[in-house]
Design an enzyme around this catalytic site. Structure first.
Site, PDB file in Angstrom:
ATOM      1  N   TYR A 189       0.843  -1.207   0.000  1.00 40.01           N
ATOM      2  CA  TYR A 189       0.000   0.000   0.000  1.00 40.01           C
ATOM      3  C   TYR A 189       0.876   1.254   0.000  1.00 40.01           C
ATOM      4  O   TYR A 189       0.688   2.171  -0.798  1.00 40.01           O
ATOM      5  CB  TYR A 189      -0.892  -0.036   1.249  1.00 40.01           C
ATOM      6  CG  TYR A 189      -1.686   1.218   1.514  1.00 40.01           C
ATOM      7  CD1 TYR A 189      -2.873   1.456   0.834  1.00 40.01           C
ATOM      8  CD2 TYR A 189      -1.254   2.155   2.459  1.00 40.01           C
ATOM      9  CE1 TYR A 189      -3.614   2.603   1.087  1.00 40.01           C
ATOM     10  CE2 TYR A 189      -1.987   3.301   2.714  1.00 40.01           C
ATOM     11  CZ  TYR A 189      -3.172   3.519   2.028  1.00 40.01           C
ATOM     12  OH  TYR A 189      -3.895   4.662   2.272  1.00 40.01           O
ATOM     13  N   LYS A 199       1.324   4.163  -2.827  1.00 37.38           N
ATOM     14  CA  LYS A 199       0.935   5.547  -2.477  1.00 37.38           C
ATOM     15  C   LYS A 199       2.097   6.507  -2.695  1.00 37.38           C
ATOM     16  O   LYS A 199       1.905   7.640  -3.144  1.00 37.38           O
ATOM     17  CB  LYS A 199       0.471   5.594  -1.020  1.00 37.38           C
ATOM     18  CG  LYS A 199      -0.906   5.022  -0.799  1.00 37.38           C
ATOM     19  CD  LYS A 199      -1.922   5.764  -1.609  1.00 37.38           C
ATOM     20  CE  LYS A 199      -3.327   5.658  -1.090  1.00 37.38           C
ATOM     21  NZ  LYS A 199      -4.294   6.267  -2.038  1.00 37.38           N
TER      22      LYS A 199
HETATM   23  N1  NAD Z   1      -8.448   7.450   5.925  1.00 38.27           N
HETATM   24  C1  NAD Z   1      -7.154   7.713   6.064  1.00 38.27           C
HETATM   25  O1  NAD Z   1      -6.657   7.969   7.185  1.00 38.27           O
HETATM   26  C2  NAD Z   1      -6.276   7.733   4.866  1.00 38.27           C
HETATM   27  C3  NAD Z   1      -4.907   7.935   5.066  1.00 38.27           C
HETATM   28  C4  NAD Z   1      -4.063   8.000   3.969  1.00 38.27           C
HETATM   29  C5  NAD Z   1      -4.587   7.851   2.686  1.00 38.27           C
HETATM   30  N2  NAD Z   1      -5.923   7.613   2.521  1.00 38.27           N
HETATM   31  C6  NAD Z   1      -6.407   7.447   1.145  1.00 38.27           C
HETATM   32  O2  NAD Z   1      -7.550   8.254   0.920  1.00 38.27           O
HETATM   33  C7  NAD Z   1      -8.401   7.627  -0.031  1.00 38.27           C
HETATM   34  C8  NAD Z   1      -9.807   7.531   0.543  1.00 38.27           C
HETATM   35  O3  NAD Z   1      -9.786   6.633   1.647  1.00 38.27           O
HETATM   36  P1  NAD Z   1     -10.929   6.500   2.742  1.00 38.27           P
HETATM   37  O4  NAD Z   1     -10.245   6.523   4.058  1.00 38.27           O
HETATM   38  O5  NAD Z   1     -12.025   7.452   2.473  1.00 38.27           O
HETATM   39  O6  NAD Z   1     -11.380   4.983   2.507  1.00 38.27           O
HETATM   40  P2  NAD Z   1     -12.781   4.360   2.018  1.00 38.27           P
HETATM   41  O7  NAD Z   1     -12.577   2.889   1.961  1.00 38.27           O
HETATM   42  O8  NAD Z   1     -13.890   4.884   2.848  1.00 38.27           O
HETATM   43  O9  NAD Z   1     -12.938   4.973   0.544  1.00 38.27           O
HETATM   44  C9  NAD Z   1     -12.327   4.458  -0.596  1.00 38.27           C
HETATM   45  C10 NAD Z   1     -13.401   4.339  -1.677  1.00 38.27           C
HETATM   46  O10 NAD Z   1     -12.799   3.868  -2.882  1.00 38.27           O
HETATM   47  C11 NAD Z   1     -13.680   2.930  -3.478  1.00 38.27           C
HETATM   48  N3  NAD Z   1     -12.916   2.034  -4.356  1.00 38.27           N
HETATM   49  C12 NAD Z   1     -12.101   1.007  -3.992  1.00 38.27           C
HETATM   50  N4  NAD Z   1     -11.574   0.415  -5.058  1.00 38.27           N
HETATM   51  C13 NAD Z   1     -12.061   1.076  -6.139  1.00 38.27           C
HETATM   52  C14 NAD Z   1     -11.871   0.930  -7.542  1.00 38.27           C
HETATM   53  N5  NAD Z   1     -11.077  -0.019  -8.040  1.00 38.27           N
HETATM   54  N6  NAD Z   1     -12.514   1.790  -8.379  1.00 38.27           N
HETATM   55  C15 NAD Z   1     -13.330   2.760  -7.894  1.00 38.27           C
HETATM   56  N7  NAD Z   1     -13.557   2.923  -6.564  1.00 38.27           N
HETATM   57  C16 NAD Z   1     -12.927   2.099  -5.704  1.00 38.27           C
HETATM   58  C17 NAD Z   1     -14.307   2.201  -2.304  1.00 38.27           C
HETATM   59  O11 NAD Z   1     -15.518   1.556  -2.662  1.00 38.27           O
HETATM   60  C18 NAD Z   1     -14.473   3.320  -1.284  1.00 38.27           C
HETATM   61  O12 NAD Z   1     -15.752   3.930  -1.343  1.00 38.27           O
HETATM   62  C19 NAD Z   1      -7.775   6.266  -0.340  1.00 38.27           C
HETATM   63  O13 NAD Z   1      -7.025   6.353  -1.523  1.00 38.27           O
HETATM   64  C20 NAD Z   1      -6.869   6.032   0.849  1.00 38.27           C
HETATM   65  O14 NAD Z   1      -5.820   5.156   0.536  1.00 38.27           O
HETATM   66  C21 NAD Z   1      -6.771   7.544   3.569  1.00 38.27           C
END
Ligand code: NAD
Length: 318
Positions: free
Chosen positions: A167, A171
């Protein structure tokens, strides 16, 4: 107070907008006048399964509030999916001004136990997923001379977090994509930045229990000072600003963590300037190690050519 940030006549694509952080971006962009493509595969936190219900629910929310949105259920993980997402913006609204490359899923494993399918899934959804949507979107933005792209990267990769090699590496790769896309986009009015978000979303809740324990202990220790700042809504304003015409920033990395917003940057120290005619030996490196590691005098670098320029200045100084 700055003037209102609006997106009237702008078209935004938000991938992974069916929940968590992406949903908040889509709702706020739409509330500020953008026509929004709400893309979501609708599967589980680890990228398994699919359904139209997540994207549909966010589109319904936007429409109920008087906004404009269409749903897209394509996966960012394939090139065809990326093209279809951009096509759905063109079909519904005729252009693309903003891309929030946010879709993603999470699978953790220690490096020595990392299965091939986990590695592939993480590279496909995060790194290739961003390329798959950004390439067709960038072509349109370049043609029209305007665009804003935000790539959701992660501190897990940029800074490091155990059990997240696949991951985190995917990223961190997004920062490489952003660095180059922002340089190529600069003459065409296309600005791109990377985001290091932190929020208690479905994905965060799926972290390794030991990591969640440390985060939980930190949150508990913060007590009242934490407030609601772990809510995804606290990341939204930074992303919406980066997507706006008001934002002049490009080629940068921004963090949103518990209501603290900051720019992160890569800098390099003055280092040790070695001999000119004959390469130094490993022993010379060892004896100059302290100078090589010295932070004092470090400068921020914005491109590969920047580093050459700094070294050339050092060589010709004095
Ligand atoms: N939440 C955190 O603390 C955090 C930290 C660092 C990075 N991120 C990044 O932020 C972004 C959003 O994360 P989040 O925390 O809201 O998680 P989340 O799981 O709530 O949201 C991710 C969304 O992406 C969708 N998804 C997954 N695979 C997909 C695909 N192949 N095509 C289209 N949609 C797809 C999922 O259905 C989900 O709704 C992600 O890229 C995550 O890696 C989040």
């Amino acid at each position: 107070m700055s003037s209102a940030i609006r997106f009237d006549n702008r078209v935004a694509i938000v991938t992974g907008a069916g929940g968590g952080l992406g949903r908040g971006y889509a709702l706020d962009l739409a509330a500020r006048g953008a026509s929004v493509v709400v893309n979501d595969l609708g599967g589980s936190f680890d990228g398994k399964g699919s359904s139209s219900s997540m994207a549909d629910a966010v589109v319904a929310e936007i429409k109920a509030a008087g906004g404009k949105a269409v749903a897209s259920y394509d996966s960012v993980s394939t090139s065809a999916g990326g093209k279809a997402i951009v096509e759905s913006a063109l079909d519904a609204f005729g252009r693309v001004d903003v891309l929030v490359s946010n879709a993603g899923s999470l699978r953790n494993a220690p490096i020595d136990e990392l299965p091939d399918d986990t590695l592939d899934a993480m590279i496909e959804v995060h790194l290739k997923g961003a390329f798959n949507v950004a390439r067709p979107a960038f072509r349109l933005m370049k043609q029209q001379g305007y665009g804003r792209i935000v790539f959701a990267s992660s501190a897990a990769g940029m800074l490091g977090n155990e059990q997240q090699a696949a991951y985190g590496a995917a990223k961190a790769g997004l920062v490489g994509l952003m660095n180059i896309l922002s340089l190529e986009g600069a003459p065409h009015g296309v600005k791109a930045n990377a985001l290091l978000p932190t929020a208690m979303s479905r994905m965060a809740a799926a972290m390794d229990p030991k990591l969640m324990e440390s985060a939980g202990a930190l949150y508990a220790a913060l007590g009242d000072k934490l407030g609601n700042s772990a809510d995804p809504s606290f990341v939204t304003p930074l992303v919406v600003y980066l997507c706006s015409e008001a934002c002049d920033s490009t080629h940068s990395i921004y963090s949103s963590t518990l209501g603290r917003y900051a720019r992160a940057f890569l800098s390099m120290g003055e280092g040790w300037v070695g001999p000119r005619m004959e390469a130094p030996r490993a022993e010379d490196i060892a004896s100059h190690w302290a100078e090589i590691c010295e932070k004092k005098g470090a400068v921020e670098l914005a491109s590969l050519m920047d580093e050459f320029a700094v070294v050339a200045r050092q060589l010709t100084a004095g």
